[in-house]
Design a protein around this motif. Structure first.
Motif, PDB file in Angstrom:
ATOM      1  N   THR A  20     -16.225  -9.761 -16.299  1.00  8.61           N
ATOM      2  CA  THR A  20     -15.006  -9.374 -16.088  1.00  8.61           C
ATOM      3  C   THR A  20     -14.052  -9.948 -17.033  1.00  8.61           C
ATOM      4  O   THR A  20     -12.755  -9.753 -17.140  1.00  8.61           O
ATOM      5  N   CYS A  21     -14.604 -10.697 -17.957  1.00 11.04           N
ATOM      6  CA  CYS A  21     -13.641 -11.472 -18.993  1.00 11.04           C
ATOM      7  C   CYS A  21     -13.234 -10.514 -20.200  1.00 11.04           C
ATOM      8  O   CYS A  21     -14.211  -9.703 -20.485  1.00 11.04           O
ATOM      9  N   THR A  22     -12.504 -10.715 -20.678  1.00 11.92           N
ATOM     10  CA  THR A  22     -11.797  -9.737 -21.915  1.00 11.92           C
ATOM     11  C   THR A  22     -11.223 -10.542 -23.086  1.00 11.92           C
ATOM     12  O   THR A  22     -10.513 -10.011 -24.156  1.00 11.92           O
ATOM     13  N   GLY A  23     -11.474 -12.098 -22.847  1.00 10.45           N
ATOM     14  CA  GLY A  23     -10.868 -13.029 -24.275  1.00 10.45           C
ATOM     15  C   GLY A  23     -11.531 -12.721 -25.536  1.00 10.45           C
ATOM     16  O   GLY A  23     -10.884 -12.968 -26.744  1.00 10.45           O
ATOM     17  N   GLY A  24     -12.778 -12.198 -25.451  1.00  8.38           N
ATOM     18  CA  GLY A  24     -13.536 -12.154 -26.601  1.00  8.38           C
ATOM     19  C   GLY A  24     -13.860 -10.639 -26.958  1.00  8.38           C
ATOM     20  O   GLY A  24     -13.988 -10.185 -26.043  1.00  8.38           O
ATOM     21  N   CYS A 114     -24.464  -1.173 -22.968  1.00 13.36           N
ATOM     22  CA  CYS A 114     -24.983  -1.734 -22.096  1.00 13.36           C
ATOM     23  C   CYS A 114     -24.536  -1.366 -20.795  1.00 13.36           C
ATOM     24  O   CYS A 114     -23.222  -1.802 -20.636  1.00 13.36           O
ATOM     25  N   PRO A 115     -25.357  -1.410 -19.625  1.00 13.60           N
ATOM     26  CA  PRO A 115     -24.890  -1.433 -18.365  1.00 13.60           C
ATOM     27  C   PRO A 115     -24.015  -2.680 -18.114  1.00 13.60           C
ATOM     28  O   PRO A 115     -24.643  -3.635 -18.481  1.00 13.60           O
ATOM     29  N   GLY A 116     -23.100  -2.617 -17.297  1.00 15.13           N
ATOM     30  CA  GLY A 116     -22.416  -3.645 -16.736  1.00 15.13           C
ATOM     31  C   GLY A 116     -22.009  -4.434 -17.804  1.00 15.13           C
ATOM     32  O   GLY A 116     -21.755  -5.962 -17.490  1.00 15.13           O
ATOM     33  N   THR A 117     -21.301  -4.004 -18.596  1.00 14.45           N
ATOM     34  CA  THR A 117     -20.632  -4.754 -19.976  1.00 14.45           C
ATOM     35  C   THR A 117     -19.497  -4.007 -20.031  1.00 14.45           C
ATOM     36  O   THR A 117     -19.231  -3.086 -19.717  1.00 14.45           O
ATOM     37  N   SER A 118     -18.443  -5.104 -20.268  1.00 14.54           N
ATOM     38  CA  SER A 118     -17.119  -4.673 -20.544  1.00 14.54           C
ATOM     39  C   SER A 118     -16.766  -4.369 -21.970  1.00 14.54           C
ATOM     40  O   SER A 118     -17.355  -4.744 -22.741  1.00 14.54           O
ATOM     41  N   TYR A 119     -15.876  -3.297 -22.054  1.00 11.73           N
ATOM     42  CA  TYR A 119     -15.527  -2.774 -23.527  1.00 11.73           C
ATOM     43  C   TYR A 119     -14.005  -2.527 -23.382  1.00 11.73           C
ATOM     44  O   TYR A 119     -13.185  -2.373 -22.441  1.00 11.73           O
ATOM     45  N   ALA A 209     -16.547  -6.481 -24.940  1.00  9.76           N
ATOM     46  CA  ALA A 209     -15.550  -7.378 -24.363  1.00  9.76           C
ATOM     47  C   ALA A 209     -15.995  -8.414 -23.659  1.00  9.76           C
ATOM     48  O   ALA A 209     -16.974  -7.899 -23.062  1.00  9.76           O
ATOM     49  N   GLY A 210     -15.717  -9.617 -23.812  1.00  9.99           N
ATOM     50  CA  GLY A 210     -16.289 -10.520 -23.039  1.00  9.99           C
ATOM     51  C   GLY A 210     -15.598 -11.842 -22.990  1.00  9.99           C
ATOM     52  O   GLY A 210     -14.432 -12.155 -23.242  1.00  9.99           O
ATOM     53  N   PRO A 211     -16.295 -12.998 -22.728  1.00 11.02           N
ATOM     54  CA  PRO A 211     -15.610 -14.389 -22.731  1.00 11.02           C
ATOM     55  C   PRO A 211     -14.857 -14.826 -23.992  1.00 11.02           C
ATOM     56  O   PRO A 211     -15.274 -14.471 -25.124  1.00 11.02           O
ATOM     57  N   VAL A 241     -17.927 -21.737 -24.131  1.00  8.39           N
ATOM     58  CA  VAL A 241     -17.802 -20.382 -23.838  1.00  8.39           C
ATOM     59  C   VAL A 241     -17.090 -20.232 -22.450  1.00  8.39           C
ATOM     60  O   VAL A 241     -17.854 -20.903 -21.470  1.00  8.39           O
ATOM     61  N   GLU A 242     -16.501 -19.127 -22.295  1.00  9.74           N
ATOM     62  CA  GLU A 242     -15.671 -18.986 -20.836  1.00  9.74           C
ATOM     63  C   GLU A 242     -16.729 -18.457 -19.877  1.00  9.74           C
ATOM     64  O   GLU A 242     -17.633 -17.657 -20.289  1.00  9.74           O
TER      65      GLU A 242
END
Length: 662
Positions: A20-24, A114-119, A209-211, A241-242
């Protein structure tokens, strides 16, 4: 069965707790920059927009264009835009004049997710309106599955008009549900067209999007490091890494082309990486982070900001000097210039003449005191990065210096004192001037005449100073002037003003009375006939016929002037009594005698029948005895004359007869 249910619950929990991170952010999966160039870009591919394309920087309602600038649209109610959101003056953007009904101006399908991945779904938007109170754009970002199921929407809200070019990035984040690997992206303008609701759109991106990932190098505090080639240190890269993924995977990458392409570093799959020494060049490093199992899938991983290592070769400084000119004259300035090789940003120069310092710091050295035997060189101290031997010595140069020859010039004039209308000739005589000296003559300091040793002038004034500058043709000759210029004495001319020509009666006398200026030494009238004295200013004339008298005066300075006056003598008008037009040159015409100073208005001749056979108003024209080209018979003809009497100054007339003799 019990264990299968537990496994499914663990798997579902993993997806539910997926990042649920969006910093990266990862590399763009979709990156619509619209390109760059001059003029207009081409239309978008079919299916991306439902609007119509036009190659016009001011598209009408319902149309769009791809442009790098726009100006003076719709009475300047649009902003003037000169670049895309990155500041590139050649960068294209999509310029949209909204339809009257809400329109869908961007659609794109993205696969390989990829399923379960933030974008992240983002775009840069600019409200084009240059006025307040117009319809405001309102954009909805929609992410749907390929079966049409809406997964997420995001509204920008009303995009205000700022009155200036102010690009703003709008972005939304979402997580792909389980089993979803493809999505459809859409951007819809919710407001209607008309007055307002016009936008510019740039850099539409979709990426993982990710950590947040922080990358450092042990012992260094910056993300850009310069290494000398001879530095064989091993660098330790560290990453923080977050906490975002239930299970996480890493991959370090290297780029040698400024980040255009990246290559995995074999075995570098942890939070730390030891970099061994390399050859020269610029190396960029970053860490990829993804959910375990997704590493290596470019659409599912995020990347850290890169760290740059610049391995610099060991420079070999050198310096070469040149001189301009390579030969000179005594006292002339010559300039030496240092041309550095690997001198660094701010090299220091020490100029040397015969081994003695003679100028510090500058890349050039100028001097006017060299001799032919002097030797000039330069010591350069390089401040180039990684230099080991910074001090180098240039080549040696000498300048051939020529002695200035001793030259001179004298001038003479044909006269020092002249009358104002006279010509005076000046002659320059050079000394050691060579074969082709040049001359510049001056009068009162102003250039005049031609490039010649002789100068003549007839327009000089009293007190004018004449001089000449001579430049010899021998090498290194300098311009020289005479020891003394010539100052001219110019005498004024006397002036004579005589009365206008006049007429007197036969037997009368007239005193000639000129007005004369100047100091006069002598007078001389001519002709001397009928004058009582020819050597006085105002003699008395008693001519028996029309006479032109000329006066010559000579001033006390020897300057001359002359003038003349005609005295006409008028006797009673007497016309010839006959004429013989036989072509013998005597009495061939009947006319007013030339000796009579009179102006006629008309001379007319009539035959016995009263027919006018001749008429003229020209005193110099007479009748030749013909009429309409035919000779008239001998006999008596009547003449009439109308004339101006020069004595009475009245118009008078006379009449008589003349005999035509054949």
């Amino acid at each position: 069965m019990k264990y299968l249910i537990i496994a499914l619950l663990i798997l579902l929990a993993g997806y539910a707790n997926a990042q649920t991170c969006t910093g990266g952010l990862g590399d763009p999966i979709a990156d619509i920059t619209f390109g760059a160039g001059t003029g207009f870009g081409g239309p978008l591919a079919a299916g991306i927009t439902n609007m119509s394309y036009v190659a016009n920087q001011c598209p009408s309602d319902g149309y769009y264009t791809i442009a790098s600038s726009t100006a003076n649209c719709f009475g300047n109610t649009w902003l003037n835009v000169t670049h895309d959101h990155t500041g590139d003056p050649n960068g294209y953007f999509m310029l949209i004049n909204a339809s009257y009904s809400p329109s869908q101006f961007y659609t794109q399908t993205i696969t390989g997710l990829c399923p379960g991945t933030s974008y992240q779904f983002a775009a840069w938007i600019l409200n084009m309106d240059n006025e307040q109170g117009l319809i405001l754009p309102n954009i909805t970002f929609t992410i749907s599955s390929t079966d049409g199921t809406v997964l997420q929407t995001y509204s920008t809200g009303d995009i205000q008009a700022s009155g200036s070019v102010n690009w703003v990035q709008y972005a939304t984040y979402f997580n792909t549900p389980a089993s979803v690997t493809s999505v459809v992206l859409q951007m819809t303008n919710n407001a209607s067209g008309g007055d307002g609701n016009d936008i510019a759109l740039d850099d539409i991106t979709f990426r993982a999007a990710g950590p947040t990932t922080l990358e450092t190098i042990t012992g260094y505090t910056t993300d850009s490091i310069i290494f000398c080639q001879n530095n064989l240190s091993v660098l330790t890269f560290n990453a923080t890494v977050e906490n975002c993924y239930p299970t996480v995977a890493y991959q370090w990458q290297e780029s040698t082309d400024g980040g255009t392409t990246w290559a995995d570093i074999p075995g570098a799959t942890g939070l730390n990486y030891l970099r061994s020494p390399t050859g020269t060049g610029v190396y960029d490093y970053r860490l990829l982070v993804a959910q375990a199992g997704n590493i290596g899938i470019s659409t599912c991983e995020v990347a850290s900001s890169p760290i740059s290592i610049n391995v610099v070769p060991i420079p070999s400084p050198a310096v070469t000097i040149t001189v301009n000119p390579d030969s000179s004259c005594v006292g002339k300035t010559v300039t030496f210039t240092a041309i550095p090789d690997s001198g660094g940003a701010s090299p220091v120069y020490q100029w040397m003449v015969n081994g003695v310092g003679s100028g510090t710091g500058g890349v050039t050295y100028s001097t006017s005191s060299l001799a032919s035997s002097d030797v000039v060189n330069c010591i350069m101290t390089s401040d180039a990065t990684c230099v080991l031997n910074p001090v180098v010595v240039s080549n040696d140069l000498s300048v051939y210096v020529t002695t200035v020859p001793v030259t001179g010039v004298s001038i003479a004039s044909s006269a020092l004192s002249i009358c104002q209308d006279s010509v005076v000739v000046f002659t320059a005589t050079p000394s050691n001037g060579g074969g082709e000296p040049t001359y510049q003559w001056t009068v009162n300091g102003q250039g005049t005449g031609s490039d010649a040793a002789v100068f003549a002038d007839s327009l000089l004034n009293n007190g004018d100073v004449v001089n000449c500058t001579m430049t010899g043709s021998l090498l290194c000759s300098l311009p020289v002037t005479p020891p003394q210029p010539i100052t001219m004495t110019i005498y004024p001319l006397p002036a004579i003003l005589l009365p206008a020509d006049t007429v007197i009666a036969g037997g009368q006398s007239l005193q000639l009375d000129p007005i004369i200026t100047g100091t006069i030494a002598s007078y001389q009238w001519s002709p001397d006939t009928w004058l009582d004295n020819t050597t006085v200013a105002n003699p008395v004339a008693t001519p028996v016929g029309t006479t032109t008298y000329s006066l010559m005066v000579v001033s006390s300075d020897g300057c001359k002037a002359s003038a003349s006056e005609t005295v006409g003598v008028f006797y009673s008008l007497q016309m010839p009594s006959g004429f013989t037009p036989n072509g013998d040159g005597r009495n061939d015409l009947f006319r007013v005698p030339p000796s009579i100073p009179v102006i006629i208005r008309q001379l007319a001749v009539y035959n016995r029948q009263g027919l006018m056979v001749f008429s003229t108003s020209n005193v110099g024209v007479g009748w030749d005895g013909t009429f309409n080209g035919h000779p008239q018979p001998a006999g008596v003809y009547v003449w009439e004359l109308v004339y101006d009497n020069p004595l009475s100054r009245r118009i008078e007339s006379a009449k008589g007869t003349v005999m035509l003799v054949r």
